[in-house]
Design an enzyme around this catalytic site. Sequence first.
Site, PDB file in Angstrom:
ATOM      1  N   GLU A  64       0.883  -1.162   0.000  1.00 20.58           N
ATOM      2  CA  GLU A  64       0.000   0.000   0.000  1.00 20.58           C
ATOM      3  C   GLU A  64       0.919   1.209   0.000  1.00 20.58           C
ATOM      4  OE1 GLU A  64      -3.392   0.392   2.963  1.00 20.58           O
ATOM      5  OE2 GLU A  64      -2.720  -1.669   3.241  1.00 20.58           O
ATOM      6  N   ARG A 299       6.167 -13.581   8.762  1.00 19.74           N
ATOM      7  CA  ARG A 299       6.709 -12.239   8.571  1.00 19.74           C
ATOM      8  C   ARG A 299       8.017 -12.114   9.357  1.00 19.74           C
ATOM      9  NH1 ARG A 299       2.903  -8.706   8.839  1.00 19.74           N
ATOM     10  NH2 ARG A 299       4.169  -6.898   9.308  1.00 19.74           N
ATOM     11  N   LYS A 309       4.262   0.091  10.447  1.00 18.02           N
ATOM     12  CA  LYS A 309       4.306   1.368   9.721  1.00 18.02           C
ATOM     13  C   LYS A 309       3.818   2.513  10.596  1.00 18.02           C
ATOM     14  CE  LYS A 309       3.352  -0.065   4.995  1.00 18.02           C
ATOM     15  NZ  LYS A 309       2.235  -0.171   4.077  1.00 18.02           N
TER      16      LYS A 309
HETATM   17  P1  ATP Z   1      -0.121  -2.218   6.614  1.00 18.29           P
HETATM   18  O1  ATP Z   1      -0.343  -2.394   8.065  1.00 18.29           O
HETATM   19  O2  ATP Z   1      -0.066  -0.806   6.186  1.00 18.29           O
HETATM   20  O3  ATP Z   1      -0.925  -3.115   5.718  1.00 18.29           O
HETATM   21  P2  ATP Z   1       2.048  -3.883   5.763  1.00 18.29           P
HETATM   22  O4  ATP Z   1       3.319  -4.051   6.521  1.00 18.29           O
HETATM   23  O5  ATP Z   1       1.180  -5.037   5.525  1.00 18.29           O
HETATM   24  O6  ATP Z   1       1.369  -2.700   6.498  1.00 18.29           O
HETATM   25  P3  ATP Z   1       2.021  -3.462   2.924  1.00 18.29           P
HETATM   26  O7  ATP Z   1       2.381  -2.242   2.195  1.00 18.29           O
HETATM   27  O8  ATP Z   1       0.663  -3.970   2.789  1.00 18.29           O
HETATM   28  O9  ATP Z   1       2.400  -3.182   4.422  1.00 18.29           O
HETATM   29  O10 ATP Z   1       3.081  -4.607   2.627  1.00 18.29           O
HETATM   30  C1  ATP Z   1       3.467  -5.033   1.349  1.00 18.29           C
HETATM   31  C2  ATP Z   1       3.945  -6.448   1.417  1.00 18.29           C
HETATM   32  O11 ATP Z   1       5.033  -6.574   2.321  1.00 18.29           O
HETATM   33  C3  ATP Z   1       2.856  -7.368   1.894  1.00 18.29           C
HETATM   34  O12 ATP Z   1       2.752  -8.433   0.976  1.00 18.29           O
HETATM   35  C4  ATP Z   1       3.315  -7.837   3.240  1.00 18.29           C
HETATM   36  O13 ATP Z   1       2.979  -9.163   3.448  1.00 18.29           O
HETATM   37  C5  ATP Z   1       4.825  -7.665   3.180  1.00 18.29           C
HETATM   38  N1  ATP Z   1       5.356  -7.386   4.508  1.00 18.29           N
HETATM   39  C6  ATP Z   1       5.055  -6.340   5.299  1.00 18.29           C
HETATM   40  N2  ATP Z   1       5.704  -6.426   6.480  1.00 18.29           N
HETATM   41  C7  ATP Z   1       6.431  -7.570   6.444  1.00 18.29           C
HETATM   42  C8  ATP Z   1       7.320  -8.234   7.369  1.00 18.29           C
HETATM   43  N3  ATP Z   1       7.576  -7.742   8.578  1.00 18.29           N
HETATM   44  N4  ATP Z   1       7.894  -9.385   6.958  1.00 18.29           N
HETATM   45  C9  ATP Z   1       7.655  -9.880   5.745  1.00 18.29           C
HETATM   46  N5  ATP Z   1       6.834  -9.327   4.845  1.00 18.29           N
HETATM   47  C10 ATP Z   1       6.224  -8.179   5.182  1.00 18.29           C
HETATM   48 MG    MG Z   2      -0.794  -4.771   4.266  1.00 16.89          MG
END
Ligand code: ATP
Ligand code: MG
Length: 596
Positions: A64, A299, A309
């Site tokens: 996002e 994750r 975030k």
């Molecule tokens: P939000 O809470 O804003 O959704 P998010 O960390 O999920 O935060 P996104 O922008 O949706 O952020 O993440 C993009 C991709 O990165 C997603 O596919 C998510 O699974 C992956 N991702 C985010 N944080 C992690 C993490 N700590 N470890 C591995 N993958 C991650």
């Molecule tokens: Mg997300």
Amino acid sequence: MSAPDKNAAPAAAQTTNFLKNIIEADLAANKFAGRGWAGVPGDASLHAAGQPDPAKIRTRFPPEPNGYLHVGHAKSICLNFGLAREYGGVCHMRFDDTNPEKEDLEYVNSILDAIQWLGFSWDAHGTHHQYQASDYFDFMYRAAELLIERGMAYVDQQTPDEMRTNRGTLTEAGKNSPWRDRPAEENLRIFREMRDGKHPEGSMVLRAKIDMASPNINLRDPAIYRIRFAEHHNTGNKWHIYPMYTFAHPIEDALERITHSICTLEFEDQRPFYDWLLGQLRDAGMFADPLPHQYEFARLNLTYVITSKRKLMQLVTEKHVDGWDDPRMPTIVGLRRRGYTPGAIQLFCERIGVSKGDSWIDYSILEGALRDDLDEKAPRAMAVLDPLKLKLTNWDALFGAGHAEPCSAPVHPHHEEMGQRLFNLTPELWIEREDFQEVPEKGFRRLFPDNMTRLKYGYVIKCTGCEKDADGKVTAVLAEVVADTKSGTPGADAVKVKGVITWVSATQGIAAEIRLYDRLFTEAQPDAGGRDFLAAINPDAKKIVQTWVEPGLATATAGTSFQFERHGYFVADRKDHGNGKLVFNRTTTLKDSWGK
Ligand code: ATP
Ligand code: MG
């Protein structure tokens, strides 16, 4: 079944990434052979009319655009782009912007930048695979109407409270909504009214019609469209309804012909809905087999690091750090400014592998990967971080007044081809304050009265005393050069010493600002159990010191990494270094100093 082969590679080597096993099995079974690809995202008929897909697999990275990417995203990037690269596939860069929030171009650009910096690209087969989910709103709307026509979705007018109550609990089945059995034509008419802005926000939602008694609560008629009178950065005021993420995501994947949709474990319970939805839309003719499949991995949780975030945003807006690219931040821009290299981050991701169980990765693994990457590449240099003057009192008698003694050192001890550094030894030097003890503690081997020590790449010297100020603080160390002991000359080691110290010429060295960075938090899990992570901020994570460095560093360009002998790895700061000012950030110390 045959007996296990004792000569086979250890199982661990094959299973550190279970996704590779899945992809290899899929490819061996020719699962995606003959699949069409239209060259652009689209539905079954479009792709069927396209060429056979030149990509062996398709993955995607779908952030996002609402913040800067961090080290957790790096894991997902290395995984998705890495797998595509390894197996002749393509990884799509997709902005997941179905929420009508203000999109910030700053975030969009920083995300694209971060992925490229990490060494990946979404260009393949002549196509720029950069997409935005909001471009698919028409497809999503059509998918919703298809579900309604098939009797698989209905408009629910219960209040949000009623819906919550009737959803049931983990131990109790839900109750059917009184609107659940509306005829399809009526659902279609009202859904179109929702689309046209005829109903207020919150008054109704479109729900998938699955099973209110399902043990998986995500299958108890999940909401798939809601009313929102919000302007969208891409589609403006065209829509008054927006799809829910769990509905939108599988459709995005299917339109892009993603083969392996890799996400984090919290989506595991959504997989049955993912499959249900795409199965319905395949049966309705919108998509065709092979459909995308969702796979979940753990994750990244890294000790001493926060990857939420929202909390990272708080650190920035409340000025606990100096912006998103503060070298203490786990953002990719922060890591980069700290001196992390793409190679180090890729190596880290390889080493931690991918698993299906949540765990915490120790920060020392990230730093270890960094040291291993930098050790091979970083030029060496001498820097004195806590300067104390050293005066060589027999200099004029030995060499003549005004003499400067040329010294040299390898740029890299294991890479002769990187050449030599040249610098002069002069009668006044800077040394580390900790290298002198007037009254030596037991085992101290460096400078103390009457002891001999080697100036690295220079001469052996014999300490004769020190000068002090009125408060008794040592202001200079006095020593004499021992003749005929210069490093690299015959007989230099005739005089045995136990200590070697680093130095910088006081007259020819250059002043530099060094920012000593350390971990941002003092707690391994700063936000565990709802704890206030701000209380765990390490107040000593940034210290600025005025130092002296080897003259050759005058030409160091911003972003270049060095090993300052005995101190660790440092990088010329990308923002503040240059135009006659030397600024280095400490990337990491030479050894793991945080131990267990
Ligand atoms: P939000 O809470 O804003 O959704 P998010 O960390 O999920 O935060 P996104 O922008 O949706 O952020 O993440 C993009 C991709 O990165 C997603 O596919 C998510 O699974 C992956 N991702 C985010 N944080 C992690 C993490 N700590 N470890 C591995 N993958 C991650
Ligand atoms: Mg997300």
